[in-house]
Design a protein around this motif. Sequence first.
Motif, mmCIF file in Angstrom:
data_model
loop_
_atom_site.group_PDB
_atom_site.id
_atom_site.type_symbol
_atom_site.label_atom_id
_atom_site.label_comp_id
_atom_site.label_asym_id
_atom_site.label_seq_id
_atom_site.Cartn_x
_atom_site.Cartn_y
_atom_site.Cartn_z
ATOM 1 N N THR A 254 33.102 3.097 11.858
ATOM 2 C CA THR A 254 34.227 3.375 10.958
ATOM 3 C C THR A 254 35.560 3.059 11.630
ATOM 4 O O THR A 254 36.439 2.408 11.051
ATOM 5 C CB THR A 254 34.190 4.841 10.510
ATOM 6 N N ARG A 255 35.716 3.495 12.858
ATOM 7 C CA ARG A 255 36.981 3.257 13.556
ATOM 8 C C ARG A 255 37.194 1.774 13.851
ATOM 9 O O ARG A 255 38.303 1.263 13.739
ATOM 10 C CB ARG A 255 37.006 4.069 14.847
ATOM 11 N N ARG B 213 25.401 5.756 6.118
ATOM 12 C CA ARG B 213 24.028 5.252 6.235
ATOM 13 C C ARG B 213 23.306 5.404 4.901
ATOM 14 O O ARG B 213 23.125 6.511 4.399
ATOM 15 C CB ARG B 213 23.267 6.001 7.324
ATOM 16 N N GLU B 214 22.880 4.284 4.342
ATOM 17 C CA GLU B 214 22.104 4.312 3.100
ATOM 18 C C GLU B 214 20.635 4.571 3.368
ATOM 19 O O GLU B 214 19.950 5.178 2.546
ATOM 20 C CB GLU B 214 22.235 2.967 2.372
ATOM 21 N N LYS B 215 20.128 4.057 4.458
ATOM 22 C CA LYS B 215 18.733 4.267 4.854
ATOM 23 C C LYS B 215 18.724 4.723 6.299
ATOM 24 O O LYS B 215 19.568 4.324 7.103
ATOM 25 C CB LYS B 215 17.911 2.986 4.683
ATOM 26 N N ARG B 216 17.718 5.571 6.612
ATOM 27 C CA ARG B 216 17.687 6.184 7.932
ATOM 28 C C ARG B 216 16.266 6.203 8.472
ATOM 29 O O ARG B 216 15.312 6.448 7.745
ATOM 30 C CB ARG B 216 18.211 7.632 7.864
ATOM 31 N N GLY C 54 28.873 -8.595 -2.680
ATOM 32 C CA GLY C 54 30.260 -8.261 -2.408
ATOM 33 C C GLY C 54 30.443 -7.095 -1.462
ATOM 34 O O GLY C 54 31.557 -6.575 -1.321
ATOM 35 N N GLU C 55 29.365 -6.635 -0.799
ATOM 36 C CA GLU C 55 29.450 -5.524 0.141
ATOM 37 C C GLU C 55 28.863 -5.952 1.480
ATOM 38 O O GLU C 55 28.067 -6.879 1.558
ATOM 39 C CB GLU C 55 28.697 -4.300 -0.382
ATOM 40 N N TYR C 56 29.271 -5.230 2.511
ATOM 41 C CA TYR C 56 28.750 -5.503 3.849
ATOM 42 C C TYR C 56 27.823 -4.360 4.271
ATOM 43 O O TYR C 56 28.166 -3.179 4.134
ATOM 44 C CB TYR C 56 29.879 -5.617 4.869
ATOM 45 N N ARG D 120 26.381 0.992 5.413
ATOM 46 C CA ARG D 120 27.163 0.325 4.372
ATOM 47 C C ARG D 120 28.649 0.558 4.607
ATOM 48 O O ARG D 120 29.094 1.679 4.827
ATOM 49 C CB ARG D 120 26.768 0.825 2.983
ATOM 50 N N VAL D 121 29.416 -0.524 4.526
ATOM 51 C CA VAL D 121 30.863 -0.450 4.704
ATOM 52 C C VAL D 121 31.503 -0.200 3.343
ATOM 53 O O VAL D 121 31.331 -0.993 2.408
ATOM 54 C CB VAL D 121 31.411 -1.758 5.306
#
Length: 236
Positions: A188-189, A197-200, A158-160, A211-212
Amino acid sequence: MDISQTDLDAFPPTRARILRLIKASGSASLRELAAALDQTRENARQQLQELKQGGWIRGQARAAPDGRGRPAMRYTLTSAGDHLFPKHYDDLTVILLDMVERRHGEAALHQTMRDLTDAGVAQWHQQLADLDLADRIQALRGIYFEDDPYTEVDDSGGEYRLIEKNCPYLNVAMQRPQMCSITVSTLTRLLGYRVVREKRFQDGDHRCVFRVLRHQPVDADRFAFELEADFQSAGE
């Protein structure tokens, strides 16, 4: 060989040597290359044909200086071929960023990043205007370049998430990670929701995962730019 391959040492030795000879001289004829390789012209011609088909070199007929005889074919590197050789754009970019900050202050550097974000949003705005969120995210797989094979969308749970497996600016990003704020703010815009960012790459994750946050919509007309450190805190 895939046109995206950029390691000159991955070429067969004879072809790699041809590329180096052309790079050193600017251009070369079949006769010159055959002599330098100590091969027959037919063997050299076959190697040149493979390099032409791969998009690494091009041939152009040039008239002899005295204007006599048939124009000779000379071979030069294409843009892709030239990029097989060492470049130092990343170092120059870091130097320029540091110079902006040193000469004009941190606020000037942040304004530069804000301007780059504005430019990215302007480039994509019209293209995304009539798309829903799912289609906008799919389109933004090409945020760095069209038909990017190393960026994909994960819409499970359910997430992008936009998963970037190859960062074209990685060397700069590793040295100046604040520059990644441009991508985060641009996404974001364009999406209308906070992105974090969840992973970098900088953390050794070998990818960046954006992650949105669909529970955190933003006013794209009012939101301009934020440094990722502040941005990340706001998204948690």
